[in-house]
Design a protein around this motif. Structure first.
Motif, short mmCIF file in Angstrom:
data_model
loop_
_atom_site.label_atom_id
_atom_site.label_comp_id
_atom_site.label_asym_id
_atom_site.label_seq_id
_atom_site.Cartn_x
_atom_site.Cartn_y
_atom_site.Cartn_z
N GLN A 1 0.82 -1.16 0.21
CA GLN A 1 0.05 -0.09 -0.13
C GLN A 1 1.04 1.37 -0.28
O GLN A 1 0.54 2.23 -0.81
CB GLN A 1 -0.68 0.13 1.06
N GLN B 1 -6.96 3.24 6.66
CA GLN B 1 -6.92 1.89 6.86
C GLN B 1 -6.71 1.26 8.13
O GLN B 1 -7.52 0.68 8.71
CB GLN B 1 -6.03 1.04 5.92
N PHE C 1 1.93 -2.83 -10.48
CA PHE C 1 2.50 -4.08 -9.77
C PHE C 1 2.28 -5.39 -9.86
O PHE C 1 0.96 -5.46 -10.35
CB PHE C 1 2.42 -3.85 -8.06
N ASP D 1 1.17 -7.68 -7.92
CA ASP D 1 0.24 -7.84 -6.89
C ASP D 1 -0.85 -6.81 -6.83
O ASP D 1 -1.28 -6.40 -5.67
CB ASP D 1 0.68 -8.36 -5.71
N ASN E 1 -1.65 -4.08 -5.62
CA ASN E 1 -1.63 -2.99 -4.52
C ASN E 1 -2.59 -1.94 -4.87
O ASN E 1 -2.22 -0.89 -4.50
CB ASN E 1 -0.26 -2.45 -4.47
N LEU E 2 -3.77 -2.48 -5.01
CA LEU E 2 -5.00 -1.55 -5.05
C LEU E 2 -5.08 -1.01 -3.50
O LEU E 2 -4.91 -1.86 -2.77
CB LEU E 2 -6.36 -1.93 -5.58
N PHE E 3 -5.73 0.35 -3.42
CA PHE E 3 -5.86 0.97 -2.09
C PHE E 3 -7.25 0.11 -1.47
O PHE E 3 -7.97 0.29 -1.88
CB PHE E 3 -5.78 2.34 -2.04
#
Lengths: 223, 219, 245
Positions: A115, A137, C82, C84, C86-88
């Motif tokens: 993230q 988050q 990316f 993987d 890495n969406l928020f």
């Protein structure tokens, strides 16, 4: 007889609840601001800050709440005039900061590294990435453990009794001495008031958690 | 600084006379809490509706109200119906009953975390339900619960200071007494804070050591 | 020259992962970096936008060198996709795409959302604009993450093995989006073993081995007649080139 006394004394007890609520809100707010700052500094800051944070936590988690209350009231009063209420906010608030920083740090660390990486990769500065991506988050993840902290501090407000803050428990003592007796009944009512107070707080926080819930969050992020 | 050391050297012995009382309170309350907590955990896991309901109500009430109120209820309230305790006993009972509610939840969680297959295997080799719980589930659950239990033990060690409010002559009460005699409240409570930091730190170390000693691979 | 990468070195402990890698990408070109795993392809990509700071070497975008002072500004020009995704996690698909334009480029809410919807349209994800990442398949997440990259209106997009975390049946949709981007003239630098993409959309294949660029050239040339034995071995292992072709 007992019922009559309880009814006439109820306004005092409810005022005690009001004082306890004020104390709780102030100490939790102090603990939140300071605890969150400590957590961010410990995770992202220089090692000296991390070291300071660990020391702060060790000290404030190692000392009983009562001793902190006595220290901040009688001890600090040796140097500056301090009201019992202010002393209670400081003593319990700083202690809460130590516990809250642990909660927030845990949540921040549980968010996947990707993230931050993705936020930085698109050109966010570190502070912006923390504010826009990490904290929304981490704070969601913190609500559960924070509810425990709320509950524990709610009960800790009763300890301010020992330095003379006229909160719920102290009001109960006053009523007992002024009406001479009815101790069991008064304490049972006081216990019920605390119980309801606690229950309402937990219920509200649970609703908040549900309201802010995002699918897939329970797993603690992607990747 | 040297003044503080002098002050400390002069009054430390008197305050530390309260240490056995603090530790005694703590050990007795933790023992009551462990025994009663196990019973409550059993009631909530395996009891019938009535037993389950009673145990649940107990846990909710004791976790939902402050320990100080519980202690005052026992020490000041119960004499109204003829049950009188001296301060130390009242404190032990209050802290013990309070911690039992928390320990019950830790025990319950730990027991539930043991895979069902363990009990099934015990039953398959001919153990009764009780034997399976006693000899197979409980030993595993107790090892798993040690970290949480240690945390709880350290919390309760700090909470013994609440007994000062009903006049138990433990560390805090003794420190306060020195405070009123010398009017050096800041010094005496700083000293007391240091004592508790050392005490909780030492106990935490000991518990951690025990945790390592009793560790079993894969559990 | 849009992207210049000069003499990048990177070591982790005693292992030298990149031993002086240089490459250039012209505007509108797409280049694919291939090679056995552990040869520093992903590290190179991360060094290019300084997610991993290189020990030595320079990266220039439109002639401007990336430094610690202009890092965030330069990264806006170098989007990164990316492996993987890495969406928020806490943002809906459309907000994942809009957050950059809004917070970094200072667009207002409405404009950022409009832009985000246009980019989602480009990757065929408009219908799922309101979904959270956890509600999307891997392929869908990767398409949203490509839209997120596009919304920054970057000069170059760096793709770090964009399909390798996907189930085989989901790679197609992502590759299709990438091919479309390439034919639209997007400048792309892609670390991937997707032969389909490499053959049909790449202007050049770069073959890396042991922290070096071993050889590079147009796909038809590199696949048909690789110069190095290592390249031949690699291509035959992924079922391409040499005797297999």
């Amino acid at each position: 007889m007992i019922v009559e006394i309880l009814i006439t004394q109820m306004p005092y007890l409810l005022h005690g609840v009001w004082v306890a609520l004020q104390l709780l809100v102030c100490l939790l707010a102090l603990g939140f601001v300071l605890g969150l700052s400590l957590a961010i500094l410990e995770v992202y800051g220089h090692w000296t800050l991390r070291w300071f944070g660990v020391l702060f936590e060790r000290i404030f988690r190692g000392i009983p709440a009562i001793v902190l209350l006595l220290l901040f009231y009688y001890g600090v009063a040796d140097f500056v005039d301090i009201s019992a209420f202010t002393a209670a906010v400081l003593a319990l608030g700083l202690r809460s900061a130590a516990y809250q920083s642990q909660i927030f740090r845990g949540s921040i660390l549980s968010i996947s590294q990707g993230q931050m990486l993705a936020a930085r990769a698109m050109g966010m500065s570190k502070p912006m990435a923390i504010r826009e991506i990490i904290l929304p988050q981490a704070l969601r993840l913190s609500i559960g453990p924070w509810t425990n902290e709320f509950s524990s501090e709610m009960k800790a407000t009763s300890l301010a009794y020992v330095i003379g803050v006229v909160e719920l428990t102290r009001q109960a003592r006053y009523i007992i001495s002024s009406t001479q007796g009815n101790i069991l009944a008064v304490f049972a009512v006081v216990a019920a008031l605390y119980f309801i107070f606690n229950w309402l707080g937990n219920w509200g926080l649970y609703r908040l958690e549900r309201k802010l819930a995002v699918p897939g969050f329970e797993q603690g992020g992607q990747g | 600084m040297s003044e503080f050391l002098e002050f400390g050297a002069e009054h430390l012995p008197y305050i530390l006379e309260g240490l056995p009382i603090t530790l005694g309170l703590w050990a007795l309350a933790m023992a009551i809490g462990a025994l009663f907590g196990l019973l409550l955990a059993w009631a909530r896991l395996y009891g019938n509706k009535l037993i389950y309901g009673a145990a649940t109500a107990y846990v909710e009430i004791f976790r939902g109200t402050p320990m100080l109120v519980q202690m005052l209820f026992i020490y000041l309230g119960l004499p109204e119906i003829g049950i009188v305790f001296d301060p130390f006993t009242a404190a032990v009972i209050a802290i013990g009953l309070n911690t039992s509610a928390y320990q019950a939840e830790y025990f319950r969680g730990a027991i539930r975390s043991i895979p069902r297959g363990q009990l099934q295997a015990a039953r398959a080799m001919g153990m009764s339900q009780f034997q399976g719980l006693r000899w197979i589930i409980l030993p595993q659950a107790l090892r798993r619960v040690i970290p949480q239990w240690s945390n709880e033990a350290i919390l309760e060690l700090k909470y013994t200071s609440i007994a000062y409010a009903i006049g138990v002559s433990e560390l805090t009460a003794r420190a306060e007494k020195i405070g009123y005699e010398t009017f050096m409240f800041f010094e005496v409570f700083m000293l007391l804070a240091l004592i508790y930091i050392v005490l909780t730190g030492t106990v935490a170390q000991i518990l951690q050591f025990l945790e390592k000693r009793t560790a079993i691979p894969g559990l | 020259m849009l992207l210049q990468v000069e003499n990048i070195h990177k070591r982790y402990g005693t292992a030298e992962v990149l031993k002086g890698v240089s490459l250039n990408v012209v505007a509108g070109q797409s280049k694919v970096i291939m090679g056995p795993s552990g040869t520093g392809k992903s590290t190179l990509l991360r060094c290019i936008n300084h997610l991993t700071p290189p020990d030595q070497g320079r990266v220039l975008v439109e002639g401007v060198e990336i430094t610690s002072a202009n890092l965030n500004k330069m990264r806006e020009k170098l989007a990164f996709v990316f492996q993987d995704f890495n969406l928020f996690t806490h943002l809906r698909a459309v907000d994942n795409v809009a957050v950059g334009p809004r917070k970094i480029r200072g667009m207002n809410k409405v404009a950022a959302r409009d832009l985000a919807m246009r980019e989602l349209e480009r990757v065929g994800m408009v219908e799922r604009a309101e979904a959270y990442p956890a509600e999307l398949s891997g392929g869908q997440q990767q398409r949203v993450s490509i839209a997120r990259a596009l919304a920054m209106e970057p000069k170059v997009i760096l793709f770090d093995e964009p399909t390798s975390a996907l189930d085989p049946e989901l790679t197609g949709e992502v590759v299709a989006v990438m091919k479309q981007l390439a034919s639209d003239g997007m400048t792309m630098l892609v670390v991937s073993h997707e032969i389909g993409f490499a053959r049909q959309a790449a202007d050049e294949i770069i073959f890396m081995d042991g922290g070096h660029i071993l050889e590079q050239g147009p796909p038809e040339q590199l696949f048909a007649s690789p110069q190095h034995e290592r390249t031949r071995q690699f291509l035959s292992r992924i079922g391409e080139g040499g005797a297999g072709a």
